[in-house]
Design a protein around this motif. Structure first.
Motif, PDB file in Angstrom:
ATOM      1  N   VAL A  93      19.825 -43.631   6.053  1.00 46.46           N
ATOM      2  CA  VAL A  93      20.578 -42.377   6.363  1.00 46.46           C
ATOM      3  C   VAL A  93      20.443 -41.359   5.920  1.00 46.46           C
ATOM      4  O   VAL A  93      20.608 -40.443   5.156  1.00 46.46           O
ATOM      5  N   GLN A  94      21.541 -41.261   3.850  1.00 46.36           N
ATOM      6  CA  GLN A  94      21.551 -40.768   2.877  1.00 46.36           C
ATOM      7  C   GLN A  94      20.583 -40.014   2.427  1.00 46.36           C
ATOM      8  O   GLN A  94      20.895 -39.096   2.308  1.00 46.36           O
ATOM      9  N   LEU A  95      19.491 -40.799   1.985  1.00 46.56           N
ATOM     10  CA  LEU A  95      18.284 -40.844   1.923  1.00 46.56           C
ATOM     11  C   LEU A  95      17.860 -39.748   2.765  1.00 46.56           C
ATOM     12  O   LEU A  95      17.388 -38.465   2.303  1.00 46.56           O
ATOM     13  N   LYS A  96      17.316 -39.708   3.430  1.00 41.42           N
ATOM     14  CA  LYS A  96      17.298 -38.678   4.951  1.00 41.42           C
ATOM     15  C   LYS A  96      18.137 -37.053   4.186  1.00 41.42           C
ATOM     16  O   LYS A  96      17.528 -35.759   4.618  1.00 41.42           O
ATOM     17  N   LEU A  97      19.650 -37.239   4.159  1.00 42.41           N
ATOM     18  CA  LEU A  97      20.203 -36.302   4.437  1.00 42.41           C
ATOM     19  C   LEU A  97      20.291 -35.369   3.095  1.00 42.41           C
ATOM     20  O   LEU A  97      20.120 -34.505   2.732  1.00 42.41           O
ATOM     21  N   ASP A  98      19.745 -36.671   1.644  1.00 45.98           N
ATOM     22  CA  ASP A  98      19.720 -36.268   0.458  1.00 45.98           C
ATOM     23  C   ASP A  98      18.437 -35.069   0.151  1.00 45.98           C
ATOM     24  O   ASP A  98      18.363 -33.856  -0.371  1.00 45.98           O
ATOM     25  N   ALA A  99      17.400 -35.566   1.129  1.00 47.51           N
ATOM     26  CA  ALA A  99      16.272 -35.274   1.450  1.00 47.51           C
ATOM     27  C   ALA A  99      16.373 -33.367   1.515  1.00 47.51           C
ATOM     28  O   ALA A  99      15.610 -32.666   1.548  1.00 47.51           O
ATOM     29  N   LEU A 100      17.298 -33.581   2.984  1.00 52.46           N
ATOM     30  CA  LEU A 100      17.174 -31.672   3.511  1.00 52.46           C
ATOM     31  C   LEU A 100      18.212 -31.245   2.371  1.00 52.46           C
ATOM     32  O   LEU A 100      18.158 -29.872   2.037  1.00 52.46           O
ATOM     33  N   GLY A 101      19.197 -32.095   1.129  1.00 55.56           N
ATOM     34  CA  GLY A 101      19.421 -30.509   0.422  1.00 55.56           C
ATOM     35  C   GLY A 101      20.612 -30.339   1.125  1.00 55.56           C
ATOM     36  O   GLY A 101      21.211 -30.897   2.172  1.00 55.56           O
ATOM     37  N   LYS A 102      21.780 -29.922  -0.286  1.00 46.89           N
ATOM     38  CA  LYS A 102      22.857 -29.338   0.356  1.00 46.89           C
ATOM     39  C   LYS A 102      22.847 -27.738   1.700  1.00 46.89           C
ATOM     40  O   LYS A 102      21.898 -27.205   1.669  1.00 46.89           O
ATOM     41  N   GLU A 103      23.860 -28.318   2.109  1.00 42.34           N
ATOM     42  CA  GLU A 103      23.638 -26.612   3.470  1.00 42.34           C
ATOM     43  C   GLU A 103      24.303 -25.505   2.629  1.00 42.34           C
ATOM     44  O   GLU A 103      24.503 -24.972   1.508  1.00 42.34           O
TER      45      GLU A 103
END
Length: 211
Positions: A201-211
């Motif tokens: 899940v963290q990899l998915k969030l990292d792939a989105l980049g920062k807000e």
């Protein structure tokens, strides 16, 4: 002589008592014996049904491990027998999960979906219902039926809050709704306790980049 009279009086009293109560006692004894026989018969029937359900489950497992047109037919036949004749058995819920996984691997998404839909609607085991809904949402996501997929992911039990949130994130991401995906994956990360899953899940969030 007095002794004989006393014994006769006792016998007469016993006869009178039996005349008044004998039929009732016989009826009660018969009903008691009938209840015992009925209970034993019920136990035999339940054991017999459980053995049959286990047989179908084992046949389904064997067929699932041997992918072919013939094994697919056996999978479908066994799952139908479980649903029709053993709907309340624990073997049925677990067997349908096996059947759905096997059919999905074979590319029969509609067949897999049918197994999971039945399970989600009929099983009394909350954990298995939620597992079926989670897998069903995954198939619907694969079929790009996003609305139906999200519909399956409402009101999870406590054990599935994180997994449902993760799957909702996947669906929003597939739709290009990146902020909704980020929100759901963040919820998933907070709810999940499995280290390996958290890393995914963290990899998915990292792939989105920062807000």
């Amino acid at each position: 002589m007095a002794y004989d009279l006393e014994e006769q009086e006792k016998l007469d009293a016993l006869k009178d008592w039996w005349d008044k109560n004998g039929v009732k006692i016989m009826v009660l004894a018969f009903l008691f014996a009938l209840a015992i026989l009925g209970w034993r018969g019920y136990q035999w029937y339940e054991q017999h049904q459980a053995t049959k359900a286990m047989g179908y489950f084992e046949a389904l497992e064997v067929a699932s491990a041997q992918p072919s047109e013939e094994s697919t037919a056996r999978i479908l036949a066994a799952s139908e027998a479980l649903k029709k004749d053993h709907a309340k058995s624990g073997y049925t819920s677990r067997g349908l999960l096996v059947a759905a996984q096997a059919l999905q691997k074979q590319g029969d998404l509609d067949g897999a979906k049918a197994q999971l839909q039945w399970l989600a609607q009929h099983s009394a085991e909350t954990a298995l219902v939620d597992m079926a809904r989670l897998r069903l949402a995954g198939i619907l996501l694969e079929q790009t039926d996003y609305v139906a997929a999200l519909e399956q992911l409402k009101n999870p039990s406590a054990a599935y809050v994180g997994l449902f949130a993760d799957r909702r994130g996947d669906i929003h991401y597939a739709q290009g709704q990146l902020e909704q995906a980020r929100s759901e994956w963040t919820k998933a990360l907070a709810a999940l306790n499995e280290v390996a899953y958290n890393q995914i899940v963290q990899l998915k969030l990292d792939a989105l980049g920062k807000e």
